[in-house]
Design a protein around this motif. Structure first.
Motif, mmCIF file in Angstrom:
data_model
loop_
_atom_site.group_PDB
_atom_site.id
_atom_site.type_symbol
_atom_site.label_atom_id
_atom_site.label_comp_id
_atom_site.label_asym_id
_atom_site.label_seq_id
_atom_site.Cartn_x
_atom_site.Cartn_y
_atom_site.Cartn_z
ATOM 1 N N LEU A 157 0.854 -1.182 0.000
ATOM 2 C CA LEU A 157 0.000 0.000 0.000
ATOM 3 C C LEU A 157 0.892 1.235 0.000
ATOM 4 O O LEU A 157 1.942 1.244 0.641
ATOM 5 C CB LEU A 157 -0.879 0.022 1.252
ATOM 6 N N VAL A 158 0.465 2.253 -0.716
ATOM 7 C CA VAL A 158 1.148 3.549 -0.666
ATOM 8 C C VAL A 158 0.221 4.502 0.067
ATOM 9 O O VAL A 158 -0.957 4.640 -0.275
ATOM 10 C CB VAL A 158 1.456 4.091 -2.078
ATOM 11 N N PHE A 159 0.750 5.131 1.116
ATOM 12 C CA PHE A 159 0.018 6.117 1.898
ATOM 13 C C PHE A 159 0.555 7.488 1.496
ATOM 14 O O PHE A 159 1.694 7.820 1.819
ATOM 15 C CB PHE A 159 0.217 5.888 3.399
ATOM 16 N N LYS A 160 -0.255 8.273 0.772
ATOM 17 C CA LYS A 160 0.166 9.601 0.306
ATOM 18 C C LYS A 160 -0.454 10.667 1.196
ATOM 19 O O LYS A 160 -1.667 10.751 1.326
ATOM 20 C CB LYS A 160 -0.294 9.828 -1.133
ATOM 21 N N PHE A 161 0.413 11.479 1.798
ATOM 22 C CA PHE A 161 -0.007 12.523 2.720
ATOM 23 C C PHE A 161 0.055 13.882 2.034
ATOM 24 O O PHE A 161 0.798 14.063 1.073
ATOM 25 C CB PHE A 161 0.894 12.528 3.959
ATOM 26 N N LEU A 162 -0.696 14.844 2.570
ATOM 27 C CA LEU A 162 -0.661 16.206 2.033
ATOM 28 C C LEU A 162 0.481 17.022 2.617
ATOM 29 O O LEU A 162 1.009 17.913 1.963
ATOM 30 C CB LEU A 162 -1.984 16.929 2.302
ATOM 31 N N MET A 163 0.853 16.707 3.873
ATOM 32 C CA MET A 163 1.888 17.487 4.544
ATOM 33 C C MET A 163 2.901 16.575 5.221
ATOM 34 O O MET A 163 2.560 15.491 5.695
ATOM 35 C CB MET A 163 1.256 18.405 5.609
ATOM 36 N N GLU A 164 4.128 17.041 5.295
ATOM 37 C CA GLU A 164 5.196 16.305 5.973
ATOM 38 C C GLU A 164 4.851 16.054 7.436
ATOM 39 O O GLU A 164 5.157 14.998 7.982
ATOM 40 C CB GLU A 164 6.515 17.081 5.858
ATOM 41 N N SER A 165 4.189 17.010 8.080
ATOM 42 C CA SER A 165 3.850 16.847 9.495
ATOM 43 C C SER A 165 2.896 15.665 9.704
ATOM 44 O O SER A 165 3.002 14.957 10.710
ATOM 45 C CB SER A 165 3.237 18.129 10.062
ATOM 46 N N GLN A 166 1.982 15.420 8.768
ATOM 47 C CA GLN A 166 1.072 14.270 8.861
ATOM 48 C C GLN A 166 1.855 12.965 8.746
ATOM 49 O O GLN A 166 1.674 12.045 9.538
ATOM 50 C CB GLN A 166 0.014 14.327 7.755
ATOM 51 N N LEU A 167 2.738 12.912 7.759
ATOM 52 C CA LEU A 167 3.565 11.716 7.559
ATOM 53 C C LEU A 167 4.408 11.452 8.805
ATOM 54 O O LEU A 167 4.471 10.329 9.286
ATOM 55 C CB LEU A 167 4.449 11.910 6.324
ATOM 56 N N GLN A 168 5.043 12.494 9.336
ATOM 57 C CA GLN A 168 5.900 12.339 10.514
ATOM 58 C C GLN A 168 5.108 11.868 11.725
ATOM 59 O O GLN A 168 5.602 11.061 12.515
ATOM 60 C CB GLN A 168 6.623 13.653 10.836
ATOM 61 N N TRP A 169 3.879 12.354 11.877
ATOM 62 C CA TRP A 169 3.063 11.931 13.014
ATOM 63 C C TRP A 169 2.792 10.435 12.930
ATOM 64 O O TRP A 169 2.933 9.712 13.915
ATOM 65 C CB TRP A 169 1.754 12.726 13.070
ATOM 66 N N VAL A 170 2.413 9.953 11.758
ATOM 67 C CA VAL A 170 2.151 8.515 11.571
ATOM 68 C C VAL A 170 3.434 7.731 11.817
ATOM 69 O O VAL A 170 3.440 6.715 12.521
ATOM 70 C CB VAL A 170 1.577 8.233 10.163
ATOM 71 N N TRP A 171 4.533 8.180 11.256
ATOM 72 C CA TRP A 171 5.827 7.503 11.389
ATOM 73 C C TRP A 171 6.258 7.410 12.854
ATOM 74 O O TRP A 171 6.715 6.374 13.316
ATOM 75 C CB TRP A 171 6.866 8.254 10.558
ATOM 76 N N ASN A 172 6.092 8.495 13.598
ATOM 77 C CA ASN A 172 6.580 8.569 14.981
ATOM 78 C C ASN A 172 5.659 7.917 16.009
ATOM 79 O O ASN A 172 6.092 7.657 17.123
ATOM 80 C CB ASN A 172 6.812 10.026 15.394
ATOM 81 N N ASN A 173 4.404 7.698 15.669
ATOM 82 C CA ASN A 173 3.449 7.211 16.655
ATOM 83 C C ASN A 173 3.069 5.749 16.471
ATOM 84 O O ASN A 173 2.145 5.278 17.123
ATOM 85 C CB ASN A 173 2.201 8.097 16.677
ATOM 86 N N GLY A 174 3.773 5.038 15.628
ATOM 87 C CA GLY A 174 3.525 3.614 15.450
ATOM 88 C C GLY A 174 4.129 2.827 16.579
ATOM 89 O O GLY A 174 4.593 3.406 17.562
ATOM 90 N N PRO A 175 4.137 1.567 16.527
ATOM 91 C CA PRO A 175 3.696 0.744 15.400
ATOM 92 C C PRO A 175 2.170 0.681 15.302
ATOM 93 O O PRO A 175 1.464 0.927 16.275
ATOM 94 C CB PRO A 175 4.267 -0.635 15.724
ATOM 95 N N TRP A 176 1.695 0.361 14.093
ATOM 96 C CA TRP A 176 0.271 0.320 13.805
ATOM 97 C C TRP A 176 -0.152 -1.100 13.475
ATOM 98 O O TRP A 176 0.602 -1.845 12.848
ATOM 99 C CB TRP A 176 -0.051 1.255 12.630
ATOM 100 N N CYS A 177 -1.371 -1.433 13.874
ATOM 101 C CA CYS A 177 -1.914 -2.776 13.637
ATOM 102 C C CYS A 177 -3.344 -2.684 13.141
ATOM 103 O O CYS A 177 -4.026 -1.688 13.384
ATOM 104 C CB CYS A 177 -1.930 -3.603 14.922
ATOM 105 N N PHE A 178 -3.771 -3.733 12.479
ATOM 106 C CA PHE A 178 -5.165 -3.930 12.114
ATOM 107 C C PHE A 178 -5.459 -5.406 12.297
ATOM 108 O O PHE A 178 -4.720 -6.249 11.770
ATOM 109 C CB PHE A 178 -5.421 -3.511 10.660
ATOM 110 N N ASP A 179 -6.499 -5.720 13.064
ATOM 111 C CA ASP A 179 -6.903 -7.105 13.286
ATOM 112 C C ASP A 179 -5.724 -7.943 13.808
ATOM 113 O O ASP A 179 -5.490 -9.059 13.357
ATOM 114 C CB ASP A 179 -7.470 -7.692 11.993
ATOM 115 N N ASN A 180 -4.940 -7.351 14.732
ATOM 116 C CA ASN A 180 -3.743 -7.981 15.316
ATOM 117 C C ASN A 180 -2.649 -8.269 14.297
ATOM 118 O O ASN A 180 -1.793 -9.126 14.517
ATOM 119 C CB ASN A 180 -4.087 -9.258 16.082
#
Length: 159
Positions: free
Chosen positions: A79-102
């Motif tokens: 999957l490619v996650f395309k963000f509008l702003m660098e700050s959005q990308l950085q927030w996702v990057w810094n606040n992981g790890p991310w999971c779905f359905d374990n």
């Protein structure tokens, strides 16, 4: 059936008559490179089928991005996650790890020249839980020691 077709295509070879150079226009390439520079590439670490529509909706909600982020399936579970702003990308990057359905979502920054075949996820941070420790060992120092004994300890950035 699908794997047979894929194998057949991968084993095809061009004859010398068919081996010609194609010219590809790069009129808008800089615009596309700029768009992709605000992208993360991801894959859920599983071999089973997942409900991608539900996963996309959940991630948009968790990340509070709604339509500000495009999620594009590019093949082979990527999957490619395309963000509008660098700050959005950085927030996702810094606040992981991310999971779905374990299932852990492995992420990495997009780099120029990447293709579906070249994307590799060599390192991935993840949370661990340790149960049954004596009360006197439930502290940050012991947590750090346990983390270092498993692998590289990644400190969560302070907000």
């Amino acid at each position: 059936m699908e794997s047979d077709v894929l194998e057949c295509i991968q084993n095809m070879k061009l004859t010398t008559e068919e081996d010609e150079v194609m010219s590809i226009r790069s009129v808008r390439r800089e615009k596309f490179l700029e768009e992709f520079s605000l992208s993360l590439i991801g894959r859920f670490l599983t071999s089973k089928q997942i409900n991608l529509r539900a996963a996309k909706n959940l991630l948009r909600n968790m990340w509070k991005l709604g339509d500000d982020m495009k999620i594009i399936e590019v093949g082979e579970g990527l999957l490619v996650f395309k963000f509008l702003m660098e700050s959005q990308l950085q927030w996702v990057w810094n606040n992981g790890p991310w999971c779905f359905d374990n299932l852990l979502l492995a992420l990495q920054r997009w780099e120029k020249g990447m293709s579906v075949k070249s994307v590799t996820f060599l390192k991935q941070p993840f949370w661990i839980q340790v149960w049954g420790l004596p009360f006197d060992l439930i502290n940050e120092e012991v947590g750090s020691d346990i983390g270092r004994s498993i692998g590289e300890l990644v400190e969560r950035p302070t907000q």
